[in-house]
Scaffold this active site. Structure first.
Site, PDB file in Angstrom:
ATOM      1  N   GLY A   1      -1.675 -10.003   5.673  1.00 28.62           N
ATOM      2  CA  GLY A   1      -1.417  -8.809   6.457  1.00 28.62           C
ATOM      3  C   GLY A   1       0.072  -8.671   6.724  1.00 28.62           C
ATOM      4  O   GLY A   1       0.846  -9.627   6.604  1.00 28.62           O
ATOM      5  N   CYS A   2       0.489  -7.469   7.101  1.00 29.59           N
ATOM      6  CA  CYS A   2       1.914  -7.212   7.333  1.00 29.59           C
ATOM      7  C   CYS A   2       2.428  -7.966   8.556  1.00 29.59           C
ATOM      8  O   CYS A   2       3.442  -8.674   8.481  1.00 29.59           O
ATOM      9  CB  CYS A   2       2.163  -5.712   7.464  1.00 29.59           C
ATOM     10  SG  CYS A   2       1.025  -4.850   8.569  1.00 29.59           S
ATOM     11  N   TYR A   3       1.745  -7.839   9.681  1.00 27.68           N
ATOM     12  CA  TYR A   3       2.170  -8.582  10.872  1.00 27.68           C
ATOM     13  C   TYR A   3       2.146 -10.095  10.634  1.00 27.68           C
ATOM     14  O   TYR A   3       3.107 -10.798  10.990  1.00 27.68           O
ATOM     15  CB  TYR A   3       1.271  -8.244  12.064  1.00 27.68           C
ATOM     16  CG  TYR A   3       1.454  -6.887  12.678  1.00 27.68           C
ATOM     17  CD1 TYR A   3       2.680  -6.483  13.212  1.00 27.68           C
ATOM     18  CD2 TYR A   3       0.385  -5.999  12.768  1.00 27.68           C
ATOM     19  CE1 TYR A   3       2.832  -5.235  13.803  1.00 27.68           C
ATOM     20  CE2 TYR A   3       0.522  -4.753  13.362  1.00 27.68           C
ATOM     21  CZ  TYR A   3       1.748  -4.374  13.879  1.00 27.68           C
ATOM     22  OH  TYR A   3       1.892  -3.144  14.479  1.00 27.68           O
TER      23      TYR A   3
ATOM     24  N   GLN B   1      11.035  -6.404   8.287  1.00 23.91           N
ATOM     25  CA  GLN B   1      10.637  -6.215   6.894  1.00 23.91           C
ATOM     26  C   GLN B   1      10.181  -4.769   6.723  1.00 23.91           C
ATOM     27  O   GLN B   1       9.955  -4.048   7.700  1.00 23.91           O
ATOM     28  CB  GLN B   1       9.488  -7.151   6.502  1.00 23.91           C
ATOM     29  CG  GLN B   1       8.173  -6.811   7.202  1.00 23.91           C
ATOM     30  CD  GLN B   1       6.988  -7.637   6.728  1.00 23.91           C
ATOM     31  OE1 GLN B   1       7.130  -8.559   5.933  1.00 23.91           O
ATOM     32  NE2 GLN B   1       5.808  -7.322   7.222  1.00 23.91           N
TER      33      GLN B   1
END
Length: 345
Positions: free
Chosen positions: A148-150, A311
């Protein structure tokens, strides 16, 4: 050339995959699926790809995905696990950008994603796709669960400290902000311009599905029990992510030693930039690139260390990271096709 198929190419992670792979020197895009857009040229939906991608969307049953070398799933949770067994049996490698192969704990998956896991037997061989922390497993994998991004920001921000055993692992705090593209391309009232613009809000504070993913991976990495308080926020920008982590130091270390810990951990990582101590990284410094930037702070020279991480949530937080995994799986330099300079302004 690597023959690549993409399932679910009409969302933001799908078009980001197309953007990156269209100029990848070792890739031949052979199929992109969408039931709803069957027959529509990709460049009609995404004019930014005119002259770069000449494919049309096709329904999954027409796409001949079993003739690909690798298939990316840029789909909702649950789609990849339904199709992965057939593809793997045909010798096709699978990279899932959703959550089907991120968590090893099936009970946690079923709790947070509200569906049974249809192929738990594949979880044992699925590699978690955070390259900087799991490179060797990804190289050998047939199936990868893209992070996942987080969790990407939280793990890369906390891993050096946890591996060195210099912080209290039982009480970590992550205060994270994401642009609205992280919610996907679906029509939703809360994502309308008049709702998300000129607004800033937290969500999922009492519990978010990226928390068990982060905790599980940090515990696997370090062998320590990890306690994490995670508060995600939605900010009125299109792409970008800023995560601020707080941890209490349990060992005496000066600022130079803390900085050296991170610089040594990521010295050979092409996509992790450890900035000078006390820097303030900005999300725009990573826009449209696979870079992730980290900076450390120690307020009042106390026992709390603050880790700032930025990011692009669609690139290092999703599609760029998936291509980085693909490069490793096929024996290519992991930077291949990913050396894009961030876009400013």
């Amino acid at each position: 050339m690597i023959k690549v198929g993409i399932v679910g190419g009409t969302g933001y992670t799908g078009v980001e995959l197309l953007r990156i792979l269209a100029t990848h020197p070792e890739v031949e895009l052979t199929a992109i699926t969408s039931r709803k857009e069957d027959g529509l040229p990709v460049s009609d939906m995404f004019p930014s790809l005119r002259g770069r991608v000449d494919l049309a969307f096709s329904s999954p049953d027409k796409a001949k995905l079993t003739e690909c070398d690798v298939v990316f799933f840029a789909t909702p949770h649950g789609v990849a696990m339904a199709q992965a067994p057939e593809l793997l049996a045909a010798g096709v490698k699978v990279i899932d950008l959703a959550a089907d192969f991120r968590l090893q704990d099936t009970a946690a998956f079923e709790k947070w994603y509200k569906m049974p896991h249809s192929c738990p037997e594949l979880l044992k061989e699925a590699a978690y796709g955070l390259v900087e922390l799991n490179r060797d497993a990804i190289r050998k994998a047939r199936i990868v669960g893209n992070p996942g991004c987080y969790p990407t920001t939280m793990q890369l921000g906390l891993a050096p400290l946890l591996k060195a055993d210099v912080i209290d692992a039982s009480h970590l705090i992550a205060d994270c902000k994401s642009g609205v593209s992280g919610a996907g391309r679906k029509a939703e009232v809360s994502m309308l311009f008049a709702e998300a613009g000129d607004n800033f809000k937290a969500y999922g504070v009492s519990g978010h599905r990226h928390s068990p993913e982060t905790v599980e991976r940090l515990q696997i990495l370090t062998g320590q029990k990890v306690g994490l308080l995670f508060a995600p926020h939605l900010v009125p920008m299109i792409r970008g992510m800023h995560s601020t982590m707080y941890a209490r130091l349990t060992k005496e270390m000066d600022n130079a030693a803390l900085q050296a810990l991170f610089e040594n951990a990521y010295a050979s990582e092409p996509f992790v930039d450890v900035m000078p101590f006390g820097s303030h990284p900005e999300t725009r410094s990573t826009r449209a690139s696979n870079m992730l930037r980290i900076a450390l702070h120690r307020p009042n020279d106390g026992d709390t260390i603050v880790i700032l991480v930025v990011q692009d949530n669609l690139v290092k937080g999703a599609s760029g990271q998936a291509v980085q995994c693909m490069n490793l799986m096929f024996g290519l330099p992991e930077t291949t096709g990913l050396l894009h300079v961030p876009v400013l302004p």
